[in-house]
Design a protein around this motif. Sequence first.
Motif, PDB file in Angstrom:
ATOM      1  N   ALA A  36       1.270  -1.011  -0.079  1.00 13.24           N
ATOM      2  CA  ALA A  36      -0.123   0.080   0.364  1.00 13.24           C
ATOM      3  C   ALA A  36       1.128   1.303   0.101  1.00 13.24           C
ATOM      4  O   ALA A  36       0.844   2.469  -1.175  1.00 13.24           O
ATOM      5  CB  ALA A  36      -0.561   0.498   1.209  1.00 13.24           C
ATOM      6  N   GLY A  41       0.833   4.093  -2.935  1.00 11.24           N
ATOM      7  CA  GLY A  41       0.904   5.949  -2.511  1.00 11.24           C
ATOM      8  C   GLY A  41       2.299   6.299  -2.755  1.00 11.24           C
ATOM      9  O   GLY A  41       1.979   7.182  -3.730  1.00 11.24           O
ATOM     10  N   VAL A  72      -5.040  -0.247  -8.443  1.00  9.68           N
ATOM     11  CA  VAL A  72      -4.339   0.971  -7.571  1.00  9.68           C
ATOM     12  C   VAL A  72      -4.226   2.896  -7.475  1.00  9.68           C
ATOM     13  O   VAL A  72      -4.561   3.488  -6.865  1.00  9.68           O
ATOM     14  CB  VAL A  72      -4.147  -0.016  -6.606  1.00  9.68           C
ATOM     15  CG1 VAL A  72      -4.675   1.093  -4.942  1.00  9.68           C
ATOM     16  CG2 VAL A  72      -5.051  -1.202  -6.675  1.00  9.68           C
ATOM     17  N   SER A  73      -2.656   2.958  -7.628  1.00 11.35           N
ATOM     18  CA  SER A  73      -1.998   3.823  -8.322  1.00 11.35           C
ATOM     19  C   SER A  73      -2.851   4.677  -9.027  1.00 11.35           C
ATOM     20  O   SER A  73      -2.892   5.786  -8.351  1.00 11.35           O
ATOM     21  CB  SER A  73      -0.824   4.122  -8.738  1.00 11.35           C
ATOM     22  OG  SER A  73      -0.925   3.168  -9.790  1.00 11.35           O
ATOM     23  N   ILE A 118      -6.522   5.978  -6.703  1.00 15.96           N
ATOM     24  CA  ILE A 118      -6.170   6.471  -5.388  1.00 15.96           C
ATOM     25  C   ILE A 118      -4.878   8.141  -6.146  1.00 15.96           C
ATOM     26  O   ILE A 118      -5.035   9.234  -5.041  1.00 15.96           O
ATOM     27  CB  ILE A 118      -5.276   5.696  -4.631  1.00 15.96           C
ATOM     28  CG1 ILE A 118      -3.361   5.611  -4.967  1.00 15.96           C
ATOM     29  CG2 ILE A 118      -5.537   4.695  -3.617  1.00 15.96           C
ATOM     30  CD1 ILE A 118      -3.255   5.564  -3.889  1.00 15.96           C
ATOM     31  N   ILE A 170      -6.367  11.286  -4.031  1.00 17.58           N
ATOM     32  CA  ILE A 170      -6.585  10.942  -2.475  1.00 17.58           C
ATOM     33  C   ILE A 170      -5.314  10.446  -1.707  1.00 17.58           C
ATOM     34  O   ILE A 170      -5.386  10.244  -0.572  1.00 17.58           O
ATOM     35  CB  ILE A 170      -8.039   9.636  -1.399  1.00 17.58           C
ATOM     36  CG1 ILE A 170      -7.359   8.239  -2.425  1.00 17.58           C
ATOM     37  CG2 ILE A 170      -9.296  10.023  -1.530  1.00 17.58           C
ATOM     38  CD1 ILE A 170      -8.294   7.510  -1.578  1.00 17.58           C
ATOM     39  N   VAL A 171      -3.755  10.562  -2.360  1.00 18.41           N
ATOM     40  CA  VAL A 171      -3.106  10.123  -1.473  1.00 18.41           C
ATOM     41  C   VAL A 171      -2.590  10.418  -0.284  1.00 18.41           C
ATOM     42  O   VAL A 171      -2.235   9.685   0.571  1.00 18.41           O
ATOM     43  CB  VAL A 171      -2.068  10.105  -2.915  1.00 18.41           C
ATOM     44  CG1 VAL A 171      -1.243  11.455  -3.110  1.00 18.41           C
ATOM     45  CG2 VAL A 171      -1.145   8.818  -2.924  1.00 18.41           C
ATOM     46  N   ASP A 205      -4.379  11.385   1.841  1.00 16.95           N
ATOM     47  CA  ASP A 205      -5.219  10.691   2.811  1.00 16.95           C
ATOM     48  C   ASP A 205      -4.439   9.193   3.495  1.00 16.95           C
ATOM     49  O   ASP A 205      -4.795   8.208   3.871  1.00 16.95           O
ATOM     50  CB  ASP A 205      -6.411  10.803   3.124  1.00 16.95           C
ATOM     51  CG  ASP A 205      -6.780  12.271   2.936  1.00 16.95           C
ATOM     52  OD1 ASP A 205      -6.282  13.184   3.817  1.00 16.95           O
ATOM     53  OD2 ASP A 205      -8.361  12.691   2.126  1.00 16.95           O
ATOM     54  N   TRP A 206      -3.774   8.533   1.748  1.00 22.31           N
ATOM     55  CA  TRP A 206      -4.109   7.312   1.972  1.00 22.31           C
ATOM     56  C   TRP A 206      -2.576   6.834   2.607  1.00 22.31           C
ATOM     57  O   TRP A 206      -2.633   5.996   3.720  1.00 22.31           O
ATOM     58  CB  TRP A 206      -3.615   6.777   0.626  1.00 22.31           C
ATOM     59  CG  TRP A 206      -3.339   5.694   0.132  1.00 22.31           C
ATOM     60  CD1 TRP A 206      -2.138   4.876   0.317  1.00 22.31           C
ATOM     61  CD2 TRP A 206      -4.379   4.352  -0.208  1.00 22.31           C
ATOM     62  NE1 TRP A 206      -1.711   3.954  -0.695  1.00 22.31           N
ATOM     63  CE2 TRP A 206      -2.699   3.228  -0.426  1.00 22.31           C
ATOM     64  CE3 TRP A 206      -5.083   4.184  -0.533  1.00 22.31           C
ATOM     65  CZ2 TRP A 206      -3.086   2.139  -1.098  1.00 22.31           C
ATOM     66  CZ3 TRP A 206      -5.827   2.816  -0.918  1.00 22.31           C
ATOM     67  CH2 TRP A 206      -4.405   1.561  -1.350  1.00 22.31           C
ATOM     68  N   VAL A 249      -3.309   7.182   6.648  1.00 17.73           N
ATOM     69  CA  VAL A 249      -3.623   5.513   7.486  1.00 17.73           C
ATOM     70  C   VAL A 249      -1.810   5.357   7.271  1.00 17.73           C
ATOM     71  O   VAL A 249      -1.910   4.623   8.278  1.00 17.73           O
ATOM     72  CB  VAL A 249      -4.190   5.728   6.606  1.00 17.73           C
ATOM     73  CG1 VAL A 249      -4.766   4.413   7.124  1.00 17.73           C
ATOM     74  CG2 VAL A 249      -5.341   6.174   6.456  1.00 17.73           C
ATOM     75  N   LEU A 250      -1.532   4.717   6.461  1.00 19.13           N
ATOM     76  CA  LEU A 250      -0.350   4.043   6.576  1.00 19.13           C
ATOM     77  C   LEU A 250       0.910   3.841   7.258  1.00 19.13           C
ATOM     78  O   LEU A 250       1.125   3.593   7.873  1.00 19.13           O
ATOM     79  CB  LEU A 250       0.409   3.906   5.448  1.00 19.13           C
ATOM     80  CG  LEU A 250      -1.025   3.209   4.144  1.00 19.13           C
ATOM     81  CD1 LEU A 250      -0.146   3.531   2.583  1.00 19.13           C
ATOM     82  CD2 LEU A 250      -0.968   1.653   4.788  1.00 19.13           C
TER      83      LEU A 250
END
Length: 440
Positions: free
Chosen positions: A102, A106, A358-359, A362, A365-366, A368-369, A372-373
């Motif tokens: 993940a 990002g 996925v990239s 996102i 919203i990268v 926020d992504w 979270v990580l």
Amino acid sequence: MKKRESFNSRWGFILACIGSAVGMGNIWMFPTRVSLYGGGSFLIPYFIFVALIGFTGVIGEMSFGRGTRSGPIDAFGMACETRGRRRLGETLGWIPVIGALAMAIGYTVVMGWIFRYMLGAFTGSTLAPADIESFGAKFGGMASAWGNNLWQLAALVICMFILMYGVGSGIEKANKVMMPIFFILFVILGIYVAFQPGAAAGYRYIFRVEPEVLAKPSTWIFALGQAFFSLSVAGNGTLIYGSYLPDSEDIPASAAKVALFDTLAAMLAALVIIPAMATTGAKLDQGGPGLLFIYLPHLIKTMPGGRIIAIIFFVAVFLAGMTSLMNLYEAPIATVQEKTGLGRIPSCMVISVIGVVVSLLIQGIVSDWMDVLSIYICPLGAGLAGIMFFWIFGRSYVESQISKGREKPFTKYFYPVCKYLYIPVCFLVLILGVVLGGIG
């Protein structure tokens, strides 16, 4: 049993680990933290925490990987197998692997931005906007959903092309080229900035020590976060690189070099960016992508030889980012190899497909992504790896692994410091990140 890939040389491994640690945190966050938290007042706790985490977490994850000769899933499984709970360990091992994938996804978005700005430095488009608002609008358009598709796909292709060649012929060779060039380019930038009028004020700003700032808990908290995330302890990348090491490698000595050069990279970035800002009288109070893609390009445009400076700067940033991206993708690629029996190239293709899809989804919203990580997954992965290695495998196993490749056994204080200080620090980083909205 199929022979595991390995690094070809000690410095190849060290440079790969330095490459994994040197990334955007060194360039777009460290100078800002130094500026905001009192210069030397921030550096003092930062150096303390780098020493602590380098001495404990980095050595521990490298040794854990080498001892188990596997990625996080099997490594955690082997630890828990000593207690008859292998399946539980393997399940927990998915946390750092998924976290690495993940984070890599990002980072792929960010690398697309960097790749575009690097090539734009050569063509002139990077410095083309007329004012700060125009630089902001340009970045805003690029960082929006579906705003940079081809560039980030190109960055991912370059990364995977290197990874397909494997550990010795791909990762190691790339880092042997990229990391020395990165340091050389930043030294060139540092020398250039040193001769600009007003740069001395920037140096005074960096090395000032303000006792009242040093006494603030926030200074220590953010110094801890900066050191923790800069050294890439997360139970994935450092562990997987360690699994490619021979028993003859002196891991504590290698970890010391990684911590040293990662700190040098961060200091080089600060010694370039803060004095450069000082030459215009600007205060460095903006971190993150805005610093790299809005404020610094606007500043560079006003400097003599700005286009050449932009080329040097963004090439160096691209190299730092690419070495980190390779490390992040390596753990999930190795996991696919271990769990499916697929070869290197098919495993890279599987992860590439996930990365591409996925990239692209996102892009908008990268931020926020990644938050979270960094808040939840990275410190949790580091803490779990610490528990597996230090608590579950136990002292005898740990000390035997740490001392492999050394003429003398490593210090007897290593185990208790890791068990009773480093692991609680990992969960402290997790708690502080949740409470404060991130400290990395």
